[in-house]
Design a protein around this motif. Sequence first.
Motif, PDB file in Angstrom:
ATOM      1  N   PHE A 265       0.824  -1.217   0.000  1.00  0.00           N
ATOM      2  CA  PHE A 265       0.000   0.000   0.000  1.00  0.00           C
ATOM      3  C   PHE A 265       0.853   1.260   0.000  1.00  0.00           C
ATOM      4  O   PHE A 265       0.512   2.254  -0.642  1.00  0.00           O
ATOM      5  CB  PHE A 265      -0.919   0.025   1.233  1.00  0.00           C
ATOM      6  CG  PHE A 265      -2.207  -0.733   1.053  1.00  0.00           C
ATOM      7  CD1 PHE A 265      -2.712  -1.002  -0.199  1.00  0.00           C
ATOM      8  CD2 PHE A 265      -2.916  -1.161   2.160  1.00  0.00           C
ATOM      9  CE1 PHE A 265      -3.910  -1.698  -0.352  1.00  0.00           C
ATOM     10  CE2 PHE A 265      -4.117  -1.858   2.012  1.00  0.00           C
ATOM     11  CZ  PHE A 265      -4.606  -2.129   0.755  1.00  0.00           C
ATOM     12  N   PHE A 266       1.964   1.230   0.745  1.00  0.00           N
ATOM     13  CA  PHE A 266       2.723   2.459   0.973  1.00  0.00           C
ATOM     14  C   PHE A 266       3.959   2.584   0.086  1.00  0.00           C
ATOM     15  O   PHE A 266       4.815   3.422   0.315  1.00  0.00           O
ATOM     16  CB  PHE A 266       3.104   2.550   2.450  1.00  0.00           C
ATOM     17  CG  PHE A 266       1.903   2.667   3.335  1.00  0.00           C
ATOM     18  CD1 PHE A 266       1.252   3.888   3.483  1.00  0.00           C
ATOM     19  CD2 PHE A 266       1.396   1.562   3.995  1.00  0.00           C
ATOM     20  CE1 PHE A 266       0.135   4.004   4.289  1.00  0.00           C
ATOM     21  CE2 PHE A 266       0.270   1.672   4.791  1.00  0.00           C
ATOM     22  CZ  PHE A 266      -0.362   2.890   4.939  1.00  0.00           C
ATOM     23  N   LEU A 267       4.024   1.738  -0.940  1.00  0.00           N
ATOM     24  CA  LEU A 267       5.099   1.870  -1.912  1.00  0.00           C
ATOM     25  C   LEU A 267       4.761   2.878  -3.005  1.00  0.00           C
ATOM     26  O   LEU A 267       5.619   3.249  -3.794  1.00  0.00           O
ATOM     27  CB  LEU A 267       5.393   0.509  -2.569  1.00  0.00           C
ATOM     28  CG  LEU A 267       6.070  -0.545  -1.693  1.00  0.00           C
ATOM     29  CD1 LEU A 267       6.192  -1.841  -2.457  1.00  0.00           C
ATOM     30  CD2 LEU A 267       7.434  -0.064  -1.231  1.00  0.00           C
ATOM     31  N   PHE A 268       3.500   3.318  -3.033  1.00  0.00           N
ATOM     32  CA  PHE A 268       3.026   4.160  -4.129  1.00  0.00           C
ATOM     33  C   PHE A 268       2.626   5.539  -3.609  1.00  0.00           C
ATOM     34  O   PHE A 268       2.378   5.717  -2.409  1.00  0.00           O
ATOM     35  CB  PHE A 268       1.828   3.485  -4.812  1.00  0.00           C
ATOM     36  CG  PHE A 268       2.185   2.200  -5.498  1.00  0.00           C
ATOM     37  CD1 PHE A 268       2.555   2.188  -6.840  1.00  0.00           C
ATOM     38  CD2 PHE A 268       2.172   0.996  -4.805  1.00  0.00           C
ATOM     39  CE1 PHE A 268       2.898   1.009  -7.474  1.00  0.00           C
ATOM     40  CE2 PHE A 268       2.508  -0.190  -5.428  1.00  0.00           C
ATOM     41  CZ  PHE A 268       2.870  -0.181  -6.768  1.00  0.00           C
ATOM     42  N   PRO A 269       2.561   6.505  -4.520  1.00  0.00           N
ATOM     43  CA  PRO A 269       2.109   7.846  -4.107  1.00  0.00           C
ATOM     44  C   PRO A 269       0.752   7.779  -3.427  1.00  0.00           C
ATOM     45  O   PRO A 269      -0.089   6.931  -3.749  1.00  0.00           O
ATOM     46  CB  PRO A 269       2.025   8.605  -5.440  1.00  0.00           C
ATOM     47  CG  PRO A 269       2.976   7.904  -6.342  1.00  0.00           C
ATOM     48  CD  PRO A 269       2.924   6.459  -5.950  1.00  0.00           C
ATOM     49  N   MET A 270       0.534   8.688  -2.495  1.00  0.00           N
ATOM     50  CA  MET A 270      -0.674   8.631  -1.678  1.00  0.00           C
ATOM     51  C   MET A 270      -1.945   8.914  -2.462  1.00  0.00           C
ATOM     52  O   MET A 270      -3.041   8.624  -1.991  1.00  0.00           O
ATOM     53  CB  MET A 270      -0.552   9.605  -0.503  1.00  0.00           C
ATOM     54  CG  MET A 270       0.620   9.293   0.420  1.00  0.00           C
ATOM     55  SD  MET A 270       0.660   7.568   0.975  1.00  0.00           S
ATOM     56  CE  MET A 270      -0.792   7.516   2.012  1.00  0.00           C
TER      57      MET A 270
END
Length: 558
Positions: free
Chosen positions: A358-363
């Motif tokens: 989830f947190f590997l990508f832009p928010m």
Amino acid sequence: MRLVVRAVLVAVRAVSPFPGSFTKTQPKGTKTALKGGESLGENEGGVIDQNNFNGFHWSIFIVTNTPSTIFILFNSLFGEMALHSGKRRSDSNSCCWLSTLHQFRWRSILVTASLIALGVFLEKVNKTAEHSVLEKEKIIGQIIQEQMNSEIKNHLDTFKEMQKTFPLFKHANYTLLAGAPPWKKKLLTVGIASAQSSHGNYLLDTLKSLFQASSKYELEHPLVLVLLSDSDPQWLSQTVAKISNLFTWFIETQELLVVHGLLHGSLVRTVDDGSPCGELYSKQRADFALLMNFANNLSDYFLLLEDNVYCTSGFVSTIYRTLAAWEDLPWVILEFSRLSISGRVFHTSDLPRLISFFFLFPMDTPTYLLLSEFRLLLNQNVPIHFSSSIFYRLTGYLESERACFPVEQAVVFRNPDNPVGVVVSNMIPAVSYMPYYAYILNQDHFIGVEVWEGNFLTVILDKPHKILRVAVLTGSEENGMYHLQKAHVLLGSGLTEEPMHCTQYTLLGPLVKGNLDQRVFYEEDSVEELSCIQLLVLAPQESLLLIRQIKVWTEKEN
């Protein structure tokens, strides 16, 4: 090395004192002796035949390239010349003959030594060249392996670094608000994340629908986990009080657990790119991460629901039966709804990876897109989507949220349009109940007797079609008797004419309690037209088999 042997023959002819009159014959069927007592077979390579070679009436085929072969060749030649010299001595001066023979031997020895040296040199060159090629290949392989190891190490280092600085692992804070974690692991966790909303909260309605749609027996195996992520203490207090009053029984029986979770230092941050959806996605992603992180190790499977969902009756049994049928098959996400997020079932063991993903990508990346990418990452190339949806939204999104949370448009299927085809089967039919009855869209059906593992019923279409949906119905419509207990439905392409069959099959899915109803999806750049639909039996069954109907929906041709 054959060139070396030919050079020997030419050199011998150049130094020979017998121009054109020398003849060597060998009886048919004899063998020529080689080094170590070995011999070449009759009329095989190495046999000397009577053939003219520029004055010599013989030729040699050498299959080996060692210098010893050349030496053997000359020994044989000298022996024959000595034999020939005995005949010549009776007709000429023996001193002249011996002098000539002596000169010839020295010249031949020099030539032989040179050629042996040449053979050894060429053999070394050949070995050196082969060694050089092997060394180059080894070096290239080492370079590639080092690059791969370096890339893997970089990804691993990145992931480890992310875990070190990942706020969820360090700063996730949970408080039990109602209920207690179960004392033993459950089969399924139903996870719901909820927070205060300006357009009202439907969490209580979702929970009512969930418990009312399930029987007492069905509720023995799942755990309903509610995560409240709002920081407003008044809202939290009121919400927990309402849940406790309405669902006391389920809290006491450890079927409902309510927790509060927050991230300190938080991943919930304002997105600075001006995206109207970025902050919504960021908050939703953090809530789901907290929910999944707490659910880890509580059960074998995890069902994700939003707090605005209506559950159809018997949804728990539907999921249980489906999980049992798919237990031995590879999958990442099973989809029980056309909603973009709700109704997805995961292996609980995959949740830690999903949280990190989830947190590997832009928010501002939509959460529903990340779920699809996660499925692809773990090699599930197409969705596994069951046609009968068992979850629906209670209300729509606000106008400002509709662009951020699109609802998949319901695919409206007309009546099945079974394309023209033939039906083949190796099952034994009951009298007057033929296999093709299962494919005709009427009340007829197929009954099979003595059903064994490996039996099949295959529909072969007259021409390829893009199939959108397939339904296979077995057993009595009234009570389900005589349904097929264990079988797979396969989709085939690459049709051949003689014999008529498909050369490639892919799994659509297993029968669940004798039935299957699934949408068909295609991988990118794959063949989107199919020619076969096969029902493959995986286990024998003692009872009769009733195949009520096979239904196929295809894309309309323009």
